[in-house]
Design a protein around this motif. Structure first.
Motif, PDB file in Angstrom:
ATOM      1  N   LEU A  23     -85.620  45.560 -45.554  1.00  0.00           N
ATOM      2  CA  LEU A  23     -85.082  44.370 -44.884  1.00  0.00           C
ATOM      3  C   LEU A  23     -86.218  43.513 -44.331  1.00  0.00           C
ATOM      4  N   ARG A  24     -87.215  44.159 -43.771  1.00  0.00           N
ATOM      5  CA  ARG A  24     -88.362  43.422 -43.229  1.00  0.00           C
ATOM      6  C   ARG A  24     -89.119  42.718 -44.352  1.00  0.00           C
ATOM      7  N   ALA A  25     -89.299  43.420 -45.457  1.00  0.00           N
ATOM      8  CA  ALA A  25     -90.061  42.846 -46.576  1.00  0.00           C
ATOM      9  C   ALA A  25     -89.300  41.738 -47.288  1.00  0.00           C
ATOM     10  N   GLN A  26     -87.978  41.874 -47.360  1.00  0.00           N
ATOM     11  CA  GLN A  26     -87.169  40.977 -48.179  1.00  0.00           C
ATOM     12  C   GLN A  26     -86.327  39.995 -47.350  1.00  0.00           C
ATOM     13  N   THR A  27     -86.753  39.745 -46.124  1.00  0.00           N
ATOM     14  CA  THR A  27     -86.102  38.716 -45.318  1.00  0.00           C
ATOM     15  C   THR A  27     -87.153  37.665 -44.960  1.00  0.00           C
ATOM     16  N   PRO A  28     -87.114  36.497 -45.621  1.00  0.00           N
ATOM     17  CA  PRO A  28     -86.189  36.085 -46.667  1.00  0.00           C
ATOM     18  C   PRO A  28     -86.491  36.770 -48.017  1.00  0.00           C
ATOM     19  N   VAL A  29     -85.549  36.658 -48.946  1.00  0.00           N
ATOM     20  CA  VAL A  29     -85.685  37.300 -50.266  1.00  0.00           C
ATOM     21  C   VAL A  29     -86.842  36.664 -51.031  1.00  0.00           C
ATOM     22  N   LYS A  30     -87.717  37.510 -51.585  1.00  0.00           N
ATOM     23  CA  LYS A  30     -88.904  37.026 -52.285  1.00  0.00           C
ATOM     24  C   LYS A  30     -88.999  37.512 -53.727  1.00  0.00           C
ATOM     25  N   ILE A  31     -88.403  38.667 -54.010  1.00  0.00           N
ATOM     26  CA  ILE A  31     -88.616  39.332 -55.292  1.00  0.00           C
ATOM     27  C   ILE A  31     -87.320  40.038 -55.672  1.00  0.00           C
ATOM     28  N   GLU A  32     -87.178  40.420 -56.943  1.00  0.00           N
ATOM     29  CA  GLU A  32     -85.959  41.097 -57.366  1.00  0.00           C
ATOM     30  C   GLU A  32     -85.778  42.404 -56.598  1.00  0.00           C
ATOM     31  N   MET A  33     -84.528  42.799 -56.417  1.00  0.00           N
ATOM     32  CA  MET A  33     -84.215  43.927 -55.541  1.00  0.00           C
ATOM     33  C   MET A  33     -84.763  45.237 -56.060  1.00  0.00           C
ATOM     34  N   ASP A  34     -84.898  45.385 -57.377  1.00  0.00           N
ATOM     35  CA  ASP A  34     -85.297  46.683 -57.928  1.00  0.00           C
ATOM     36  C   ASP A  34     -86.798  46.775 -58.216  1.00  0.00           C
ATOM     37  N   ALA A  35     -87.610  46.092 -57.417  1.00  0.00           N
ATOM     38  CA  ALA A  35     -89.065  46.157 -57.597  1.00  0.00           C
ATOM     39  C   ALA A  35     -89.609  47.426 -56.944  1.00  0.00           C
ATOM     40  N   TYR A  90     -99.662  41.935 -48.135  1.00  0.00           N
ATOM     41  CA  TYR A  90    -100.919  42.579 -47.751  1.00  0.00           C
ATOM     42  C   TYR A  90    -101.604  41.811 -46.615  1.00  0.00           C
ATOM     43  N   ASP A  91    -101.598  40.492 -46.695  1.00  0.00           N
ATOM     44  CA  ASP A  91    -102.266  39.674 -45.673  1.00  0.00           C
ATOM     45  C   ASP A  91    -101.673  39.863 -44.282  1.00  0.00           C
ATOM     46  N   HIS A  92    -100.416  40.302 -44.225  1.00  0.00           N
ATOM     47  CA  HIS A  92     -99.766  40.526 -42.930  1.00  0.00           C
ATOM     48  C   HIS A  92     -99.926  41.956 -42.437  1.00  0.00           C
ATOM     49  N   PHE A  93    -100.602  42.796 -43.212  1.00  0.00           N
ATOM     50  CA  PHE A  93    -100.849  44.172 -42.790  1.00  0.00           C
ATOM     51  C   PHE A  93    -101.884  44.202 -41.663  1.00  0.00           C
ATOM     52  N   THR A  94    -101.773  45.211 -40.814  1.00  0.00           N
ATOM     53  CA  THR A  94    -102.820  45.490 -39.841  1.00  0.00           C
ATOM     54  C   THR A  94    -104.001  46.138 -40.579  1.00  0.00           C
ATOM     55  N   ILE A  95    -105.111  46.300 -39.905  1.00  0.00           N
ATOM     56  CA  ILE A  95    -106.266  46.943 -40.518  1.00  0.00           C
ATOM     57  C   ILE A  95    -105.909  48.361 -40.961  1.00  0.00           C
TER      58      ILE A  95
END
Length: 261
Positions: free
Chosen positions: A161-173, A231-236
């Motif tokens: 939900l965190r990754a796909q809000t808003p929807v960015k990629i097909e659900m079965d990736a 990846y750019d939103h990841f912490t170190i």
């Protein structure tokens, strides 16, 4: 009467498909728990802008599909359930599924990491983890496609939900989700859920918009951009884990079975 926590994603207006699911599930003493499918072609342009971050990767049918699956995840998190079985409305339960369902539930309920288990085999690298039936095993796997029958736990629901809000990629990736650390991915060595060929060939998603019209080269570029954005939103620390998983994946590819070879 058999009962387990599940959702069947189904459009109420698709009466033939819904009636077939009702009839089929009742053969096994199961009352299908429907989740009203979201139809991408019924969303306004304003809704599409609010709900998606799409630059041409997804069709309206795929957008509706993703929103529907994400909707079931939200429902799961509103309960105290540890995991949910998710089905699309062209699936057929089998006797083998009925036999191993309690063991699948037990396995998923015990997982402390975000986990998804596909209820069918995948093409690609996988390794046997646990035998749950006479000739049925849970496999660790590195990729996978399709979203017609699977189980996910609460932490996986939160991550997706965190990754796909808003929807960015097909659900079965699934392979991408695993590489990003959103889920640990499992599958079975044989299908215990089958697809109704007539209903699957008569896909509602493809009726809304043809997935074959998507430019594959552009799709690959867009997916890489989505991965970079995550990846750019990841912490170190998360970036360090990302590279650790990347190395681990290359090692696993050397000793996991690969039925594509």
């Amino acid at each position: 009467m058999m009962d387990f926590f599940h959702y069947v994603i189904s459009a109420e207006q698709a009466t033939e498909r819904r009636n077939k699911i009702i009839e089929h599930f009742k053969r096994w003493g199961i009352e299908p728990n429907f989740f009203q499918a979201i139809m991408g072609n019924q969303l306004s342009e304003n809704q599409l802008k609010q709900l998606t971050q799409d630059e041409g990767l997804l069709t309206k049918g795929e957008i509706g599909c993703a929103l529907s699956h994400l909707g079931t995840y939200r429902r799961l998190l509103e309960t105290e359930e540890k995991c949910a079985f998710i089905f699309e409305d062209d699936t057929c339960l089998t006797e083998e599924f009925i036999a191993v369902q309690p063991k699948i539930y037990h396995f998923m309920a015990e997982q402390t990491m975000p986990s998804v288990l596909l209820l069918y085999p995948i093409r690609g690298h996988k390794k046997k983890l646990l035998t749950i039936g006479r000739d049925i095993s849970i496999m660790r796997c590195l990729a996978g496609s399709g979203a017609y029958a699977y189980v996910l736990n609460r932490q996986a629901a939160i991550n997706l939900l965190r990754a796909q809000t808003p929807v960015k990629i097909e659900m079965d990736a699934w392979g991408i989700y695993q590489r990003m650390g959103f889920v640990d991915l499992y599958c079975l060595n044989k299908p215990v859920i089958l697809l109704d060929k007539v209903l699957n060939d008569n896909s509602i998603i493809d009726k809304i918009s043809d997935r074959r019209a998507i430019d594959r080269n552009n799709a690959s570029f867009l997916k890489k951009r989505i991965v970079k954005s995550w990846y750019d939103h990841f912490t170190i620390q998360e970036k360090m884990k990302f590279y650790k998983r990347r190395i681990s994946r290359h090692i696993k590819e050397l000793y996991y079975d690969d039925n594509e070879k």
